[in-house]
Motif scaffolding. Sequence first.
Motif, PDB file in Angstrom:
ATOM      1  N   ASP A   1       0.828  -1.211   0.000  1.00 20.17           N
ATOM      2  CA  ASP A   1       0.000   0.000   0.000  1.00 20.17           C
ATOM      3  C   ASP A   1       0.862   1.260   0.000  1.00 20.17           C
TER       4      ASP A   1
ATOM      5  N   TRP B   1       2.187   1.705  -3.443  1.00 15.61           N
ATOM      6  CA  TRP B   1       1.121   2.181  -4.331  1.00 15.61           C
ATOM      7  C   TRP B   1       0.886   3.682  -4.152  1.00 15.61           C
TER       8      TRP B   1
ATOM      9  N   SER C   1      -4.771   0.156 -15.596  1.00 19.74           N
ATOM     10  CA  SER C   1      -6.009   0.408 -14.863  1.00 19.74           C
ATOM     11  C   SER C   1      -5.891   1.680 -14.010  1.00 19.74           C
TER      12      SER C   1
ATOM     13  N   THR D   1      -6.861   2.111 -11.126  1.00 18.27           N
ATOM     14  CA  THR D   1      -6.611   1.784  -9.726  1.00 18.27           C
ATOM     15  C   THR D   1      -5.298   1.025  -9.526  1.00 18.27           C
TER      16      THR D   1
ATOM     17  N   THR E   1      -2.311   2.050 -10.153  1.00 25.32           N
ATOM     18  CA  THR E   1      -1.458   3.053  -9.512  1.00 25.32           C
ATOM     19  C   THR E   1      -2.377   4.122  -8.930  1.00 25.32           C
ATOM     20  N   ALA E   2      -1.802   5.102  -8.260  1.00 23.78           N
ATOM     21  CA  ALA E   2      -2.618   6.174  -7.696  1.00 23.78           C
ATOM     22  C   ALA E   2      -3.056   7.190  -8.745  1.00 23.78           C
TER      23      ALA E   2
ATOM     24  N   ALA F   1      -5.334   8.281 -11.399  1.00 23.60           N
ATOM     25  CA  ALA F   1      -6.693   7.862 -11.749  1.00 23.60           C
ATOM     26  C   ALA F   1      -7.074   8.195 -13.182  1.00 23.60           C
TER      27      ALA F   1
ATOM     28  N   TRP G   1      -7.393  13.015  -7.497  1.00 20.64           N
ATOM     29  CA  TRP G   1      -7.272  11.557  -7.369  1.00 20.64           C
ATOM     30  C   TRP G   1      -8.577  10.788  -7.563  1.00 20.64           C
TER      31      TRP G   1
ATOM     32  N   GLY H   1     -11.604   8.544  -7.292  1.00 30.90           N
ATOM     33  CA  GLY H   1     -11.923   7.473  -6.348  1.00 30.90           C
ATOM     34  C   GLY H   1     -10.728   6.877  -5.635  1.00 30.90           C
ATOM     35  N   ASN H   2      -9.514   7.207  -6.044  1.00 38.61           N
ATOM     36  CA  ASN H   2      -8.321   6.688  -5.370  1.00 38.61           C
ATOM     37  C   ASN H   2      -8.018   7.400  -4.055  1.00 38.61           C
TER      38      ASN H   2
ATOM     39  N   ARG I   1      -8.326   5.378  -0.644  1.00 40.93           N
ATOM     40  CA  ARG I   1      -7.215   4.465  -0.348  1.00 40.93           C
ATOM     41  C   ARG I   1      -5.968   5.234   0.068  1.00 40.93           C
TER      42      ARG I   1
END
Length: 558
Positions: A228, A231, A446, A448, A450-451, A453, A530, A532-533, A536
């Motif tokens: 995490d 990421w 994708s 998601t 990586t950070a 978006a 960011w 939706g990221n 996280r």
Amino acid sequence: MTNDIKRRRFVGAGSGMALAAAAGGLVQAPAARAAEAGSAGEAGAAGAQATGVTVVPADSRYPDLTSGMNQRWQARPEKIVLPRTTAEVVAAVREAVTTSKQLSVVSGGHCFEDFVFNADIKINIKLSLMNQVSFDTAMNAFCVGGGATLLDVYEALYEGWGVTIPGGICHSVGVGGHITGGGFGNLSRQHGLTVDHLHAVEVVVVNADGTVRSVIAARDSTEARLRDLFWAHTGGGGGSFGIVTRFWFRTPGATGGPESLLPKAPSEIYLTLANWPWEKVTQDGFSRLVTYWGKWLEQNNTAGTTAGSLYSWLLLNHRDSGSLGAVVQLDASLPNAAAVLSDFLAGMDLALGLSSATRRSSGVLDSAYTTTKLQPWLRGTRYIGSISATQLDPTTRGIHKSSHLRTATPQRQIDAMYRNLTNTELPSPFAGIVLSASGGRIASVSPTATAVAQRDAIMKTNFESLWYDTKDDAKNIAWVRNAFSEVYADTGGVPVPNGVTDGCYINYPDGDLSDPAVNTSGVPWHDLYWKGNYARLQQVKRAWDPRNIFHHRQSIRP
């Protein structure tokens, strides 16, 4: 043409960083920087004997270290620490924690906002002496010090192994902010973002009890918390989780020796500079140019194709600059590269209604308004990073705003751009709107993974102005704010994520996004960066910086 082009600042990947990066540092000779290192542990042990530098206000070096490239932002820290080892970074952070003094870190100094240099900073940690680039045999990856500049990296990787990372064109940008914000550049449509090739990071972090330590977080770490943390450094921006002292690069899935672990740098590139005098540009021609440029990217967005690898910057300079421009780069070894480039360039001239007699040069069709050179890759990279008189000028003041677009620019936005670029408010001649290509290989990852978006965006924009005198602050800041708010007036003055626009770029940070009087969209600044990221990223923040030691005006909130 060249003299006119030099008047523009080519702002791009390199520009800006959520946590800036330091200019220069002590640059070793390429051969020394390319020497192989041992394991990560061995490298740290060997460096433990080194002695860093501390600069206080009485030191003659102090005035040079209290600001970065943007002279709007100044600091008066009690001390500036220039470490040479991770252990010395740990010690500097420990002092800040135990004395409750706010710290900041600089890698190259290109931050557009005041995140690094402001009145609250008491301890500034400058990483410029940690600029080594080597191959780590234990990690089987290339190791880059957190204070290295992009040119340090390009030269060492290319001269030592013939490989590179797809980073920015402004070669004095430091990797610290560029990488953590998801840096991009002229090879990104061909090879993706820098973070798509990141393998691991060494980060100095602060535990809940105030103890300070360094950890190595990798893409393939066995511990979920470490994965995490890794990421979060693939686009979460700098200044939120800790201080990155080392980066390791290896393309996922790559095998074999060092020469096969990162993208091969092109042997030669086609490099085109275009220049169209404003007096020859009509409003209809301007509209057709911006539309053509965006539609071309929409229609040529397939990773792995020659057209999907072509990179372009469209420089929509204010009329007072005298001209519009473009910079185009393409790997000359790709199939039909000369023909693809010629067709693209001819289309821009035709859109403006400025087609003219042409001549063939280096296999590419030149016109009265475009000049193409076939250059060795590293020479071309050095050239494009230094041809602008203002790009590397450390005495300018500036303001910048960004957006991602998922489609060609809508007509209403083009009309607003034209009004602001042709108004008579007389901002700096270095004011304008820079469009930079995206898509291609970038879009194959994708949103998601990586950070970062905004993977399906086809372009970024940078609304900017640069100037020299404090008396010109108000008019230049007002021009950029007005232009940006008018272009995105339909969505509350900012590029809200929707079917056309897709938020903002953290490496072109914009403090106004946090002001509800300016951002009237109802979409918070962090969702513009960011999407939706962000949730996280907040989880990582709570896990790794629970005391919020590493913070600035737009850092991740716990």
